[in-house]
Design a protein around this motif. Structure first.
Motif, PDB file in Angstrom:
ATOM      1  N   SER A  12      -4.071  -2.754 -14.292  1.00  0.00           N
ATOM      2  CA  SER A  12      -2.720  -3.213 -14.629  1.00  0.00           C
ATOM      3  C   SER A  12      -1.814  -2.076 -15.049  1.00  0.00           C
ATOM      4  N   PHE A  13      -2.367  -1.065 -15.736  1.00  0.00           N
ATOM      5  CA  PHE A  13      -1.530   0.058 -16.163  1.00  0.00           C
ATOM      6  C   PHE A  13      -0.948   0.783 -14.954  1.00  0.00           C
ATOM      7  N   PHE A  14      -1.782   1.073 -13.969  1.00  0.00           N
ATOM      8  CA  PHE A  14      -1.306   1.819 -12.803  1.00  0.00           C
ATOM      9  C   PHE A  14      -0.377   0.978 -11.932  1.00  0.00           C
ATOM     10  N   LEU A  15      -0.655  -0.317 -11.808  1.00  0.00           N
ATOM     11  CA  LEU A  15       0.212  -1.157 -10.999  1.00  0.00           C
ATOM     12  C   LEU A  15       1.519  -1.467 -11.730  1.00  0.00           C
ATOM     13  N   ALA A  16       1.473  -1.546 -13.071  1.00  0.00           N
ATOM     14  CA  ALA A  16       2.720  -1.698 -13.830  1.00  0.00           C
ATOM     15  C   ALA A  16       3.586  -0.460 -13.657  1.00  0.00           C
ATOM     16  N   LEU A  17       2.960   0.687 -13.541  1.00  0.00           N
ATOM     17  CA  LEU A  17       3.671   1.928 -13.274  1.00  0.00           C
ATOM     18  C   LEU A  17       4.442   1.826 -11.961  1.00  0.00           C
ATOM     19  N   ALA A  26       0.837  -1.211   0.000  1.00  0.00           N
ATOM     20  CA  ALA A  26       0.000   0.000   0.000  1.00  0.00           C
ATOM     21  C   ALA A  26       0.865   1.251   0.000  1.00  0.00           C
ATOM     22  N   CYS A  27       1.942   1.230   0.766  1.00  0.00           N
ATOM     23  CA  CYS A  27       2.865   2.365   0.819  1.00  0.00           C
ATOM     24  C   CYS A  27       3.461   2.638  -0.568  1.00  0.00           C
ATOM     25  N   MET A  28       3.916   1.585  -1.233  1.00  0.00           N
ATOM     26  CA  MET A  28       4.541   1.749  -2.551  1.00  0.00           C
ATOM     27  C   MET A  28       3.534   2.188  -3.609  1.00  0.00           C
ATOM     28  N   VAL A  29       2.338   1.588  -3.585  1.00  0.00           N
ATOM     29  CA  VAL A  29       1.329   1.907  -4.597  1.00  0.00           C
ATOM     30  C   VAL A  29       0.890   3.356  -4.484  1.00  0.00           C
ATOM     31  N   VAL A  30       0.519   3.782  -3.284  1.00  0.00           N
ATOM     32  CA  VAL A  30       0.047   5.152  -3.100  1.00  0.00           C
ATOM     33  C   VAL A  30       1.147   6.153  -3.447  1.00  0.00           C
ATOM     34  N   ILE A  39      14.442  -4.456  -7.867  1.00  0.00           N
ATOM     35  CA  ILE A  39      13.617  -5.641  -7.614  1.00  0.00           C
ATOM     36  C   ILE A  39      12.280  -5.418  -8.305  1.00  0.00           C
ATOM     37  N   THR A  40      11.763  -6.452  -8.957  1.00  0.00           N
ATOM     38  CA  THR A  40      10.489  -6.334  -9.677  1.00  0.00           C
ATOM     39  C   THR A  40       9.412  -7.093  -8.907  1.00  0.00           C
ATOM     40  N   PRO A  41       8.623  -6.405  -8.074  1.00  0.00           N
ATOM     41  CA  PRO A  41       7.671  -7.093  -7.177  1.00  0.00           C
ATOM     42  C   PRO A  41       6.327  -7.397  -7.834  1.00  0.00           C
ATOM     43  N   THR A  42       6.347  -8.194  -8.884  1.00  0.00           N
ATOM     44  CA  THR A  42       5.090  -8.493  -9.582  1.00  0.00           C
ATOM     45  C   THR A  42       4.120  -9.257  -8.693  1.00  0.00           C
ATOM     46  N   GLY A  43       4.649 -10.108  -7.812  1.00  0.00           N
ATOM     47  CA  GLY A  43       3.775 -10.857  -6.923  1.00  0.00           C
ATOM     48  C   GLY A  43       2.989  -9.953  -5.998  1.00  0.00           C
ATOM     49  N   ALA A  44       3.669  -8.962  -5.421  1.00  0.00           N
ATOM     50  CA  ALA A  44       2.998  -8.034  -4.508  1.00  0.00           C
ATOM     51  C   ALA A  44       1.922  -7.231  -5.237  1.00  0.00           C
ATOM     52  N   MET A  45       2.221  -6.793  -6.463  1.00  0.00           N
ATOM     53  CA  MET A  45       1.226  -6.020  -7.216  1.00  0.00           C
ATOM     54  C   MET A  45       0.044  -6.896  -7.631  1.00  0.00           C
ATOM     55  N   GLY A  46       0.327  -8.165  -7.900  1.00  0.00           N
ATOM     56  CA  GLY A  46      -0.762  -9.080  -8.203  1.00  0.00           C
ATOM     57  C   GLY A  46      -1.723  -9.205  -7.029  1.00  0.00           C
ATOM     58  N   LYS A  47      -1.158  -9.169  -5.809  1.00  0.00           N
ATOM     59  CA  LYS A  47      -2.007  -9.231  -4.609  1.00  0.00           C
ATOM     60  C   LYS A  47      -2.906  -8.004  -4.519  1.00  0.00           C
ATOM     61  N   VAL A  48      -2.433  -6.840  -4.986  1.00  0.00           N
ATOM     62  CA  VAL A  48      -3.272  -5.639  -4.977  1.00  0.00           C
ATOM     63  C   VAL A  48      -4.483  -5.854  -5.882  1.00  0.00           C
ATOM     64  N   THR A  49      -4.252  -6.415  -7.069  1.00  0.00           N
ATOM     65  CA  THR A  49      -5.366  -6.706  -7.974  1.00  0.00           C
ATOM     66  C   THR A  49      -6.331  -7.693  -7.333  1.00  0.00           C
ATOM     67  N   GLN A  50      -5.785  -8.723  -6.678  1.00  0.00           N
ATOM     68  CA  GLN A  50      -6.647  -9.692  -6.012  1.00  0.00           C
ATOM     69  C   GLN A  50      -7.480  -9.024  -4.921  1.00  0.00           C
TER      70      GLN A  50
END
Length: 471
Positions: free
Chosen positions: A240-245, A158-162, A256-267
């Motif tokens: 996906s566009f915003f989380l890929a950002l 949440a910290c990284m996304v916001v 580090i490419t945290p695709t797993g963590a961003m996938g959890k945001v979508t979930q």
């Protein structure tokens, strides 16, 4: 074939506007790109200085490779015995050392501020927050990383996304300029002549075409194959566009490419908008993870080209061409290893199990998420906002605060990795202070050699272990 192909197309074309913002305007570092560009410069340079840099790169690569071999040959076991005596009950839980010099080299390239942020965030998470979860009996005593991260990643993510989205929105003028060519494409007025820079940049019309084609294809495939409603697929692509950002920014800043963590945001989002639809939850996250990974990979390559003066449009075409072969190889390789569902039982696949468990939990709805995780999301989001706003409006105070990317990422990776980033940054900082001239000349080649040596040797060890298992 089609699912993987169009996710890759979605991700690669997403990188077009991100490249202009993150590489051209913000000049984000991308440590792996620096390492690659420096290696190429050294290999194709001449003269005394180039020879010295080549030696620094070679010697550091050999040292890193020897370290990886030593660890694989039994060094990790002996290191574990020593740590067990030092850390006692902490060992093999959340605080432990595993000597991977790749992170040390990356830390030297990333710099002190982000690496220190990783170390501070990691220590607060794994030495304070996780033991508190155990004291509240939310985690079993002695829980390891895989059990703990299912709790810790929510606040950090949440910290990284916001923070990433807010920082992106602050650059709205640059974003508008990046997308201005889309408006020109539909304009009925006389087409203006392109500047020299625009002639070599990837056209924004390619971004629009890639997004629309992928959206239509993925929407159809998700509906036909997984019974996912079309409107859910549209939402997944937009998310996906915003989380890929976010993923691409983290890749550029922290390597580090945290695709797993961003996938959890979508979930998490789909747990709120589509409760009871477990398949939609999982496949939407799959779109986010796959697209983010493709975007980040392309930006790493484009940063190398930017440092070396390559043509970004030609690089994009080359990467896009690779989608065809990449799809073919990955699908056929998977089919050969997993001919049917029963064959999956022979693979541990802890990451896949985590995704499945999250889909099952959040598929029941957002209300089923534990209250501590909800509070972590809220607190992490507020912290991310603060860590972006204070440096912007109170720069003197902000310079003492950790970066939101470094602090948040530390809650999704192991403490050991954060420590190694920090150790590398300290070594680089010390070299800059004590050996200023030498450091300016040899620090980047040496750090690049460490990363290259560890990566290549690690891949060779993995292939050897696979060969041994097969025979």
């Amino acid at each position: 074939f089609a699912w993987i192909f169009f996710i890759a197309v979605l991700g690669v074309t997403m990188a077009i506007p991100m490249k202009r913002q993150m590489i051209n305007i913000e000049q984000i570092r991308f440590p792996d790109s620096i390492a690659t560009a420096e290696t190429l410069k050294v290999l194709y340079s001449e003269g005394k200085k180039a020879a010295g840099q080549a030696k620094a790169l070679l010697y550091s690569a050999l040292f890193s490779a020897a370290n990886a071999i030593a660890m694989a040959a039994g060094g990790e076991r002996w290191l574990g015995v020593v740590q067990q005596h030092i850390f006692g009950n902490w060992y093999q839980r959340t605080i432990f050392f595993k000597w991977d010099l790749m992170f040390v080299g990356a830390g030297a390239l990333i710099g002190m501020k982000t690496s220190l942020s990783l170390f501070i965030g990691g220590t607060i998470c794994w030495a304070l927050y996780v033991p508190w979860l155990e004291s509240q009996e939310l985690l079993p005593a002695g829980a390891g990383y895989r059990e703990s991260v299912s709790w810790t990643l929510w606040g950090g993510t949440a910290c990284m996304v916001v923070a990433s989205i807010v920082a992106f929105l602050f650059q709205w003028k640059s974003i508008v300029r990046s997308f201005s060519s889309l408006g020109a494409m539909f304009s009925l007025s006389k087409k203006r002549e392109l500047t020299d820079v625009e002639k070599i940049e990837t056209p924004m019309s390619w971004f629009l075409a890639g997004q629309l084609i992928s959206l239509a294809a993925l929407g159809y495939l998700a509906h036909a194959s997984f019974d996912v409603p079309y409107w859910m697929s549209c939402i997944a692509v937009v998310i996906s566009f915003f989380l890929a950002l976010v993923v691409c920014r983290i890749t550029g800043e922290a390597n580090i490419t945290p695709t797993g963590a961003m996938g959890k945001v979508t979930q998490l989002i789909f747990g709120g908008i589509a409760p009871g639809h477990v398949t939609a939850n999982l496949m939407a996250a799959n779109i986010t993870s796959g697209a983010s990974s493709s975007s980040a990979d392309l930006l790493v390559d484009l940063k190398v080209g930017y440092l070396l003066g390559a043509n970004p449009r030609k690089q994009f075409i080359a990467q896009f061409s690779g989608i065809f072969l990449g799809t073919l190889v990955s699908v056929l390789a998977f089919r050969s290893m997993v001919p049917d569902a029963n064959a999956l039982q022979s693979f541990n696949a802890p990451g896949a199990r985590t995704w499945a468990a999250t889909a099952e939990a959040l598929g029941m709805g957002f209300s089923h998420l534990h209250s501590i995780k909800v509070l972590s999301i809220i607190a992490g989001g507020i912290l991310g906002l603060i860590l972006v706003l204070i440096p912007r409006y109170l720069p003197r105070t902000g310079k003492w605060l950790p970066t939101p990317i470094g602090f948040g990422l530390a809650w999704a990776i192991q403490w050991n990795d954060s420590f190694l980033f920090f150790a590398g940054a300290v070594l680089g900082w010390t070299a800059d202070r004590l050996f200023k001239d030498k450091s300016r000349e040899y620090k980047i080649p040496s750090a690049s050699g460490i990363i290259a040596g560890a990566a290549l040797t690690g891949m060779a060890i993995l292939m050897f272990s696979i060969y041994q298992t097969a025979h």
